[in-house]
Scaffold this motif. Structure first.
Motif, PDB file in Angstrom:
ATOM      1  N   TRP A  67       0.839  -1.211   0.000  1.00 31.27           N
ATOM      2  CA  TRP A  67       0.000   0.000   0.000  1.00 31.27           C
ATOM      3  C   TRP A  67       0.871   1.257   0.000  1.00 31.27           C
ATOM      4  O   TRP A  67       0.602   2.209  -0.750  1.00 31.27           O
ATOM      5  CB  TRP A  67      -0.900  -0.037   1.235  1.00 31.27           C
ATOM      6  CG  TRP A  67      -1.963   1.017   1.272  1.00 31.27           C
ATOM      7  CD1 TRP A  67      -3.228   0.923   0.806  1.00 31.27           C
ATOM      8  CD2 TRP A  67      -1.838   2.339   1.825  1.00 31.27           C
ATOM      9  NE1 TRP A  67      -3.907   2.098   1.035  1.00 31.27           N
ATOM     10  CE2 TRP A  67      -3.067   2.988   1.658  1.00 31.27           C
ATOM     11  CE3 TRP A  67      -0.795   3.030   2.436  1.00 31.27           C
ATOM     12  CZ2 TRP A  67      -3.287   4.290   2.072  1.00 31.27           C
ATOM     13  CZ3 TRP A  67      -1.018   4.332   2.851  1.00 31.27           C
ATOM     14  CH2 TRP A  67      -2.247   4.950   2.671  1.00 31.27           C
ATOM     15  N   LEU A  68       1.923   1.265   0.819  1.00 29.97           N
ATOM     16  CA  LEU A  68       2.827   2.411   0.857  1.00 29.97           C
ATOM     17  C   LEU A  68       3.544   2.614  -0.474  1.00 29.97           C
ATOM     18  O   LEU A  68       3.827   3.749  -0.877  1.00 29.97           O
ATOM     19  CB  LEU A  68       3.861   2.223   1.968  1.00 29.97           C
ATOM     20  CG  LEU A  68       3.367   2.330   3.407  1.00 29.97           C
ATOM     21  CD1 LEU A  68       4.494   1.973   4.372  1.00 29.97           C
ATOM     22  CD2 LEU A  68       2.848   3.731   3.702  1.00 29.97           C
ATOM     23  N   PHE A  69       3.853   1.522  -1.151  1.00 32.92           N
ATOM     24  CA  PHE A  69       4.544   1.606  -2.437  1.00 32.92           C
ATOM     25  C   PHE A  69       3.730   2.401  -3.457  1.00 32.92           C
ATOM     26  O   PHE A  69       4.289   3.054  -4.336  1.00 32.92           O
ATOM     27  CB  PHE A  69       4.820   0.196  -2.952  1.00 32.92           C
ATOM     28  CG  PHE A  69       5.684   0.149  -4.167  1.00 32.92           C
ATOM     29  CD1 PHE A  69       6.961   0.683  -4.160  1.00 32.92           C
ATOM     30  CD2 PHE A  69       5.232  -0.438  -5.338  1.00 32.92           C
ATOM     31  CE1 PHE A  69       7.762   0.637  -5.285  1.00 32.92           C
ATOM     32  CE2 PHE A  69       6.015  -0.494  -6.461  1.00 32.92           C
ATOM     33  CZ  PHE A  69       7.289   0.045  -6.437  1.00 32.92           C
ATOM     34  N   ILE A  70       2.422   2.358  -3.323  1.00 32.28           N
ATOM     35  CA  ILE A  70       1.556   3.156  -4.205  1.00 32.28           C
ATOM     36  C   ILE A  70       1.412   4.573  -3.672  1.00 32.28           C
ATOM     37  O   ILE A  70       1.509   5.554  -4.428  1.00 32.28           O
ATOM     38  CB  ILE A  70       0.169   2.490  -4.325  1.00 32.28           C
ATOM     39  CG1 ILE A  70       0.305   1.097  -4.936  1.00 32.28           C
ATOM     40  CG2 ILE A  70      -0.766   3.352  -5.161  1.00 32.28           C
ATOM     41  CD1 ILE A  70       0.919   1.071  -6.304  1.00 32.28           C
ATOM     42  N   ALA A  71       1.200   4.706  -2.380  1.00 28.95           N
ATOM     43  CA  ALA A  71       0.920   6.023  -1.801  1.00 28.95           C
ATOM     44  C   ALA A  71       2.153   6.914  -1.729  1.00 28.95           C
ATOM     45  O   ALA A  71       2.033   8.140  -1.707  1.00 28.95           O
ATOM     46  CB  ALA A  71       0.327   5.859  -0.399  1.00 28.95           C
ATOM     47  N   ALA A  72       3.344   6.339  -1.675  1.00 30.00           N
ATOM     48  CA  ALA A  72       4.565   7.137  -1.557  1.00 30.00           C
ATOM     49  C   ALA A  72       5.208   7.440  -2.895  1.00 30.00           C
ATOM     50  O   ALA A  72       6.189   8.181  -2.951  1.00 30.00           O
ATOM     51  CB  ALA A  72       5.575   6.416  -0.662  1.00 30.00           C
ATOM     52  N   ASN A  73       4.681   6.886  -3.977  1.00 33.52           N
ATOM     53  CA  ASN A  73       5.271   7.082  -5.298  1.00 33.52           C
ATOM     54  C   ASN A  73       4.661   8.315  -5.965  1.00 33.52           C
ATOM     55  O   ASN A  73       3.854   8.220  -6.885  1.00 33.52           O
ATOM     56  CB  ASN A  73       5.058   5.842  -6.161  1.00 33.52           C
ATOM     57  CG  ASN A  73       5.746   5.953  -7.509  1.00 33.52           C
ATOM     58  OD1 ASN A  73       6.567   6.841  -7.736  1.00 33.52           O
ATOM     59  ND2 ASN A  73       5.405   5.063  -8.418  1.00 33.52           N
TER      60      ASN A  73
END
Length: 726
Positions: A200-206
């Motif tokens: 989830w972070l990989f999407i939100a932090a990109n």
């Protein structure tokens, strides 16, 4: 039978209570997802993008949309708090997150956003039309693998309009990134909460915006698959030794000082942070090794920076004993150096200072790609740019804390540490047009997101599963994982809310000038229709044209790439009606000269160069009123002008395709023989290693002896070419 069923029947309601609560929480999370999605999208049809200010898209998004985004986040975090993973719901929540964060601008704007994306369309159209490249037209033609691949696919399917692909590429690209990333996550010793939160972070932090249709987005996908294959099927089988090493020796046990305790905590033997490598046959590993070699070749031909990071990541994993392919870094390094030497010679032969000027200038490259990019004229734009730096520093800082927290639990996350640190080596290459910090953040995200998830969920496993229902009843929810995870989920939720808000601010913070309007595209179509020769585009710049890399912030050259050349005109800040410089440049361009301005480009000059907000309006009014100027196209979004009586000189010839610009040197023929032989020997050596047991690696010595002189010869040829060719 009856006696055995009595305890279970009496305990039935108590045993069903946690299951009922679990089912209710799951339905609540699903309902929140549906409600949040509807709340996010329904008000967007009333958004007026023209009212955006220096903060970009966030300044015009309705409050209901922002609340909807928060509800979508809440839905995911509630699912993380459940006792067991509900994979269908988790996948749906991540898909909604991609559509919400990475698809909102695409849904609001009629054309593909980001003017640079249209340049990609120009490269693809040029290769599809001419079946070759032009090294003298643009440096990116030196690595044309991605452009050629897309051109081939477009022609194969009979599709000539690339604009739909251009528009929806970002969310589709981010979706494709998740496949190799989940392959990486599956081999890690972590709980299901940590793995899903990392995804989830990989999407939100990109938020860096490198996922549009471009070589770097394609090469990044190859990089993720490259790392996923390495950590899944080519890791050392040393888990037993790692665990045995945790037992301290008598000598170390006697050293009880504070410094020794700190030393043992930092560098002492730990449990590996990765699960045992999955078993694979020699045949399967042979196929995977050949696939790795293919990924290296394709990645090298597609992008300048990615093959370096492929090589460095593989070398780092080998050094920390998390990769058994010891010769693969040499193979990748030889391929990369050979491509630069032989296939990009047309570019570097006349630009050695530009290519190598940034080598070793670490502090200068850091400054130019961080503080040097902050606007000095628009406080709003400067705030957005500073927030990007804050988010990047926060993510890295929390990743380090997550690494230390796992270390304190006795877990050695070497794979994550290597993938986090390796991208920072790029600071020593060059500033990459002032974007090297963005690229580093982009490449360290897979490891950083994982380590941030470890900060909240550091446990290496989910704990033993209790199968006996009567035991589960006695243990209650606390043991099955509901209550004890609420504090961690609550803390992670706070970070998730802040990250999503930061994403919507910084990802679309430049939307006032990064959006592409239909008139912007029509302006370049009009110019190609009005003349058949070379098109000389004159455009208004600020004090320094290098602010935009020597080209306007427009969808320039998205077709007929070779016909365009660009000449800036320095704006007369004191008198926008002074057209003398514009007319002089148009005369120099001849019959194919046009002056082009767009609202997005004008906003860029206001926000980043400090031009007066009414400068463009006054300049346009003067152009429309001047009898020497003919208005070719004019509306609120774009305008094209040219001279009524241009000079009668014939148009200069349109440049013909020049290919890759290959050049030779005295030693080049020998290098073309040594290079494939060296790669063949190195690849055969690694394939042979797969078939040998650990005690018989000495059988590789003949191939090593053969590879060393070949390697030295290839290096000598590469050095000779850089010295001789100019």
């Amino acid at each position: 039978m009856t006696v055995r069923q009595e305890p279970e029947e009496r305990a039935g309601p108590l045993m069903r209570a946690p299951a009922v609560a679990d089912r209710g929480a799951t339905l609540a999370a699903a309902a929140l997802l549906v409600f949040g999605t509807a709340l996010f999208w329904s008000p967007l049809r009333h958004v007026n993008l023209d009212a955006a200010n220096g903060f970009g898209l966030i300044s015009v998004l309705p409050v209901a949309t922002l609340v909807g985004a928060a509800v979508v986040v809440l839905s995911f975090m509630l699912t993380l708090a459940l006792p067991r993973p509900h994979r269908v719901l988790l996948v749906a929540q991540i898909l909604v997150l991609i559509a919400t964060l990475h698809g909102v601008a695409q849904a609001l704007e009629p054309e593909a956003r980001f003017p640079t994306a249209w340049q990609t369309a120009g490269f693809i159209e040029y290769i599809e039309r001419t079946h070759t490249v032009g090294w003298d037209l643009d440096a990116r033609f030196s690595t044309p693998g991605f452009f050629a691949f897309v051109a081939f696919v477009m022609k194969a399917v009979g599709q000539h309009d690339i604009s739909p692909v251009l528009k929806w590429a970002p969310p589709l690209t981010d979706l494709m990134y998740l496949v190799p990333y989940m392959l990486i996550l599956r081999v890690l010793r972590a709980t299901w909460r940590a793995k899903w939160f990392a995804a989830w972070l990989f999407i939100a932090a990109n938020w860096v915006g490198q996922d549009y249709l471009s070589p770097q987005a394609f090469a990044y996908l190859l990089y993720l698959y490259f790392v996923a294959i390495l950590v899944n099927w080519f890791r050392h089988h040393d888990e037993t030794a790692q665990r045995a090493g945790r037992r301290r020796s008598p000598e170390s046990a006697q050293r009880t000082g504070g410094l020794w305790r700190l030393h043992n905590w930092l560098f002492g033997p730990k449990d590996p942070g990765e699960l045992p490598a999955p078993q694979a046959s020699v045949r399967e590993r042979t196929i995977l090794l050949c696939l790795l070699f293919l990924l290296i070749l394709v990645g090298t031909a597609a992008h300048q920076l990615t093959p370096f990071l492929m090589t460095a990541s593989c070398a780092g994993l080998v050094l920390v004993r998390r990769c058994s392919l010891r010769g693969l870094p040499f193979i990748a390094g030889v391929v990369y150096a050979a491509w630069v030497s032989f296939m990009t010679v047309g570019y570097w032969s006349s630009r050695k200072g530009e290519l190598f000027g940034g080598l070793g200038n670490v502090f200068q490259n850091v400054q130019q790609s961080t503080g040097g990019r902050i606007s000095q004229t628009s406080p709003q734009t400067a705030d957005v740019q500073q927030l990007r730096i804050i988010i990047a520093v926060l993510v890295v800082g929390m990743a380090v804390l997550g690494l230390l927290r796992r270390r304190a639990r006795g877990i050695d996350d070497r794979v994550a540490l290597v993938l986090l640190l390796v991208p920072f080596s790029s600071f020593g290459l060059q500033n990459y047009g002032g974007e090297i910090a963005l690229r580093i953040y982009f490449f360290m995200l897979p490891a950083a997101c994982l380590l941030v998830a470890y900060l909240f969920f550091p446990a290496p496993f989910d704990g033993p599963r209790v199968r006996d229902p009567r035991v589960r009843m006695r243990l209650g929810r606390f043991r099955t994982g509901t209550r004890r995870h609420w504090p961690a989920v609550a803390a992670a939720s706070m970070f998730a809310f802040l990250l999503v808000g930061g994403f919507l601010t910084v990802r679309y913070g430049n939307e006032k000038y990064e959006q592409v309007r239909p008139s912007d595209v029509r302006a370049f179509d009009v110019m190609t229709q009005k003349t058949r020769g070379v098109i000389g585009v004159v455009w208004m710049s600020a004090d320094n044209p290098d602010l935009v890399g020597g080209t306007p912030v427009m969808p320039w050259s998205y077709r007929d790439f070779e016909r365009f050349n660009y000449t800036p005109v320095i704006a007369n800040r004191s008198d926008p009606a002074d057209l003398s410089e514009i007319i002089q440049r148009l005369r120099e361009q001849g019959p194919g000269g046009f002056f082009v301005t767009t609202r997005g480009h004008e906003d860029f000059q206001v926000l980043t160069a400090g031009l007066a907000p009414d400068f463009a309006l006054r300049m346009r009014a003067a152009l429309a009123a001047d009898p020497r100027i003919e208005t070719v196209l004019a509306d609120r979004d774009a305008a094209v002008y040219r001279l009524r009586r241009p000079p009668g000189e014939p148009d200069p010839p349109v440049p013909r395709p020049s290919g890759l610009g290959l050049r030779s040197s005295p030693w080049t023929p020998a290098g073309l023989i040594y290079l494939p032989v060296l790669l063949g020997v190195l690849l055969a050596r690694e394939l042979r290693r797969l078939r040998l047991p650990p005690g018989e690696l000495w059988r590789l010595r003949p191939m090593t002896v053969l590879a060393v002189p070949l390697f030295l010869s290839v290096v000598a040829v590469i050095v000779e070419r850089f010295v001789v060719i100019s």
